[in-house]
Write a protein that holds these residues in place. Structure first.
Motif, PDB file in Angstrom:
ATOM      1  N   PRO A 193     -16.836  10.426  -9.762  1.00 26.70           N
ATOM      2  CA  PRO A 193     -16.111   9.950 -11.200  1.00 26.70           C
ATOM      3  C   PRO A 193     -14.903  10.950 -11.570  1.00 26.70           C
ATOM      4  N   GLU A 194     -14.881  12.038 -10.969  1.00 24.58           N
ATOM      5  CA  GLU A 194     -13.730  12.943 -11.303  1.00 24.58           C
ATOM      6  C   GLU A 194     -12.352  12.602 -10.735  1.00 24.58           C
ATOM      7  N   THR A 195     -12.449  12.152  -9.237  1.00 24.41           N
ATOM      8  CA  THR A 195     -11.495  11.851  -8.645  1.00 24.41           C
ATOM      9  C   THR A 195     -11.188  10.419  -8.327  1.00 24.41           C
ATOM     10  N   VAL A 196     -11.950   9.760  -8.751  1.00 29.38           N
ATOM     11  CA  VAL A 196     -11.906   8.195  -8.575  1.00 29.38           C
ATOM     12  C   VAL A 196     -10.636   7.584  -8.589  1.00 29.38           C
ATOM     13  N   PHE A 197      -9.601   7.873  -9.514  1.00 29.79           N
ATOM     14  CA  PHE A 197      -8.226   7.218  -9.823  1.00 29.79           C
ATOM     15  C   PHE A 197      -7.208   7.897  -9.255  1.00 29.79           C
TER      16      PHE A 197
ATOM     17  N   LEU B  83      -6.287   4.891  -2.341  1.00 25.41           N
ATOM     18  CA  LEU B  83      -6.234   5.197  -0.838  1.00 25.41           C
ATOM     19  C   LEU B  83      -7.190   4.100  -0.148  1.00 25.41           C
ATOM     20  N   CYS B  84      -8.303   3.801  -0.656  1.00 25.14           N
ATOM     21  CA  CYS B  84      -9.309   2.870  -0.138  1.00 25.14           C
ATOM     22  C   CYS B  84      -8.724   1.528  -0.146  1.00 25.14           C
TER      23      CYS B  84
ATOM     24  N   LEU C 201     -15.469   5.242   4.449  1.00 23.20           N
ATOM     25  CA  LEU C 201     -14.262   5.091   3.650  1.00 23.20           C
ATOM     26  C   LEU C 201     -13.202   5.883   4.171  1.00 23.20           C
ATOM     27  N   ALA C 202     -11.788   5.351   3.659  1.00 27.69           N
ATOM     28  CA  ALA C 202     -10.643   5.894   3.913  1.00 27.69           C
ATOM     29  C   ALA C 202     -10.593   7.424   3.308  1.00 27.69           C
ATOM     30  N   ALA C 203     -11.331   7.250   2.030  1.00 29.85           N
ATOM     31  CA  ALA C 203     -11.314   8.488   1.100  1.00 29.85           C
ATOM     32  C   ALA C 203     -12.506   8.474   0.188  1.00 29.85           C
ATOM     33  N   THR C 204     -13.222   9.616   0.367  1.00 26.64           N
ATOM     34  CA  THR C 204     -14.284   9.700  -0.552  1.00 26.64           C
ATOM     35  C   THR C 204     -13.909   9.995  -1.960  1.00 26.64           C
TER      36      THR C 204
ATOM     37  N   ALA D 102     -18.049  -4.103   4.582  1.00 31.33           N
ATOM     38  CA  ALA D 102     -18.420  -4.074   3.301  1.00 31.33           C
ATOM     39  C   ALA D 102     -18.354  -2.922   2.372  1.00 31.33           C
ATOM     40  N   HIS D 103     -18.578  -1.827   2.942  1.00 34.33           N
ATOM     41  CA  HIS D 103     -18.179  -0.611   2.313  1.00 34.33           C
ATOM     42  C   HIS D 103     -16.741  -0.524   1.893  1.00 34.33           C
ATOM     43  N   ALA D 104     -15.683  -0.997   2.784  1.00 34.88           N
ATOM     44  CA  ALA D 104     -14.279  -0.832   2.486  1.00 34.88           C
ATOM     45  C   ALA D 104     -14.047  -1.864   1.217  1.00 34.88           C
ATOM     46  N   ILE D 105     -14.620  -2.892   1.152  1.00 32.88           N
ATOM     47  CA  ILE D 105     -14.545  -3.833  -0.132  1.00 32.88           C
ATOM     48  C   ILE D 105     -15.043  -3.219  -1.192  1.00 32.88           C
ATOM     49  N   GLU D 106     -16.219  -2.688  -1.091  1.00 30.30           N
ATOM     50  CA  GLU D 106     -16.628  -2.070  -2.447  1.00 30.30           C
ATOM     51  C   GLU D 106     -15.875  -1.103  -2.939  1.00 30.30           C
ATOM     52  N   ALA D 107     -15.389  -0.248  -2.236  1.00 27.45           N
ATOM     53  CA  ALA D 107     -14.542   0.954  -2.602  1.00 27.45           C
ATOM     54  C   ALA D 107     -13.026   0.681  -2.870  1.00 27.45           C
TER      55      ALA D 107
END
Length: 501
Positions: free
Chosen positions: A287-291, A296-297, A281-284, A381-386
């Motif tokens: 739940p605390e930092t998702v928004f 960035l993803c 991912l471009a950024a991990t 696939a990971h980039a689309i999910e994130a």
């Protein structure tokens, strides 16, 4: 009961050779069993893909005699391990049957490309998997342990329960062994002419409507009838396959064995699919930092598909086999409406030529709104999910499904049809479920493009006009536990039940 000894037999295992979700299950379930202090091992064919995989593979010195009609074919046994575990993987080598796959030549594990580009089954698939199932039984004395349970998977190993009961039960070490048979997708049954029975060594009288016969010699039916327990990969799918709509002709057989039929939802591999430590991912994020970090993803995803980096344009993501089962026809019919709603659409997948052509045409007409990648790419696939805001999975039927579980973990609410595992894992964002804090995604019942469109439209109402509700859906989704440890506990209980524990 003390730790169990389980041998999983399957035609593919992730990390070695994969075409679909079966490989994910057979790679993850034995890991989870081992974590719970059970002894697990896996057996699969030695494909060319295994040699290309980079996994270390070594000869064991074991050579098995495999009876095939009036012949005995020899096969060598190789050994490896599931990545980063001590779980052994035994590989059955027989080059004429298994080392033919070559993507550059259009040859896969079970199919090859025909002159028109369509996939066609290998003419000898029945013979190949008679051989593999018999080899599994011949391997048992060489494992270094005696299995309590052989867990067979899909039609390619459907003969394993038959062989145990009819030919091997009285052999030393086989008497107390039991079998579990899992149907991952009932649409694929392995049905062949009666004459193939001649290669099996099984008595001809088993070819009757109550046992092996179903419009030919049916491997899947064999597993269903002869196994001590039968599972599907979700409780809803276990009920659905007993109906004419979803049973693909075997609904009566499954209804007759309903007492030994159950559904266990597949687990999600959170070591590999977790936005908190996903290196692709471009950024991990958590739940605390998702928004804070998910945007960035999203921007990274838009760049990867050469779309405008517009944070206000909802991105609809699709990762799927491009086949009728996955509802691609609904997506294509509804897609112009999605663009009218201001969305961008990104699709990753491979499959039927007609969907390739339709997607390419749609993308060419809307290059600034639509991105496609025909094939499979793990990073994408990971980039689309994130990076997506919503994940589309409007399947015609879905035994379990994994991508909706990935989407939940990545805070990308899935839009699904209420079938199979999708119905069991996604809680629809109705007003009532929103009020109760239970909603994790969006779902609809009717298999129509309009139902999909209206569901996406409702999701966008929350996304744009009721952001607090949408954020609640995201947080609730990320809090779900669909881990393999959860699923493995259910399988252990089933194994104990068939063993009388």
């Amino acid at each position: 009961m003390a730790g169990l000894r389980v041998l999983l037999a399957a035609s593919e295992v992730v990390g070695f050779a994969k075409t679909g979700g079966l490989a994910d299950v057979t790679g993850a379930l034995p890991r989870a069993l081992a974590r719970q202090r059970h002894l697990a091992a896996v057996v699969m064919p030695l494909y060319a893909a295994v040699r290309r995989s980079g996994r270390p593979v070594e000869r064991t010195g074991i050579v098995l005699p495999v009876p095939m009609g009036d012949r005995v074919l020899a096969c060598r046994v190789y050994r490896s391990h599931l990545p980063n575990t001590d779980v052994p993987v035994f590989l059955i080598e027989h080059q004429p049957f298994f080392e033919r796959d070559n993507p550059a030549l259009g040859r896969g594990l079970y199919q090859q490309s025909g002159p028109g580009g369509d996939k066609v089954d290998y003419w000898d698939n029945g013979e190949r998997f008679v051989f593999f199932s018999r080899a599994v039984m011949e391997l048992v004395p060489h494992l270094g342990f005696t299995p309590d349970v052989i867990h067979a998977n899909d039609w390619q190993t459907g003969l394993v329960p038959v062989y145990l009961r009819e030919l091997y039960r009285q052999h030393p070490g086989y008497q107390r062994m039991r079998t579990v048979f899992t149907i991952h997708n009932i649409a694929y049954q392995g049905s062949y002419p009666r004459e193939l029975m001649n290669l099996t060594g099984l008595p001809g009288w088993l070819y009757n409507p109550g046992q092996l016969e179903h419009y030919g010699f049916n491997f899947l039916k064999a597993g269903v009838v002869f196994a001590d327990a039968v599972t599907t990969v979700s409780p809803t799918y276990a009920r659905e396959v007993q109906t004419a709509e979803y049973g693909y002709g075997l609904e009566g057989v499954l209804a007759n064995v309903s007492g030994k039929l159950s559904g266990i939802v597949n687990g999600c591999d959170y070591e590999h699919w977790n936005p908190a430590h996903d290196r692709l991912l471009a950024a991990t994020y958590t739940p605390e930092t998702v928004f804070e970090k998910k945007p960035l993803c999203k921007a990274d995803l838009q760049r990867r598909f050469h779309l405008p980096e517009d944070p206000n344009a909802p991105v609809l993501g699709v990762v799927a086999r491009l086949v009728n089962q996955k509802g691609i026809d609904l997506i294509m019919s509804a897609a112009p409406g999605f663009l009218d709603l201001g969305c961008q659409l990104v699709v990753l997948g491979d499959g039927d030529r007609e969907y390739h052509d339709q997607l390419q045409y749609f993308r060419d007409r809307n290059p600034d709104r639509v991105g496609i990648y025909l094939g499979f790419n793990e990073t994408l696939a990971h980039a689309i999910e994130a990076g997506s805001d919503l994940f589309l999975m409007p399947s015609r039927y879905e035994p379990c499904g994994l991508n909706q579980m990935y989407s939940l973990k990545y805070g990308t609410p899935p839009v699904v049809r209420t079938t199979g595992g999708l119905a069991d894992t996604v809680v629809n964002a109705t007003l009532e479920n929103l009020a109760d804090g239970r909603a994790t995604g969006f779902s609809f019942n009717d298999y129509t493009a309009s139902a999909l469109y209206e569901t996406v439209k409702w999701a966008l109402v929350l996304y744009r006009d009721r952001p607090a509700d949408f954020r609640q859906v995201v947080r609730t989704a990320m809090a779900q536990d669909w881990s393999w440890d959860r699923s493995a506990e259910a399988y252990v209980k089933l194994y104990q039940r068939v063993l009388g524990g």
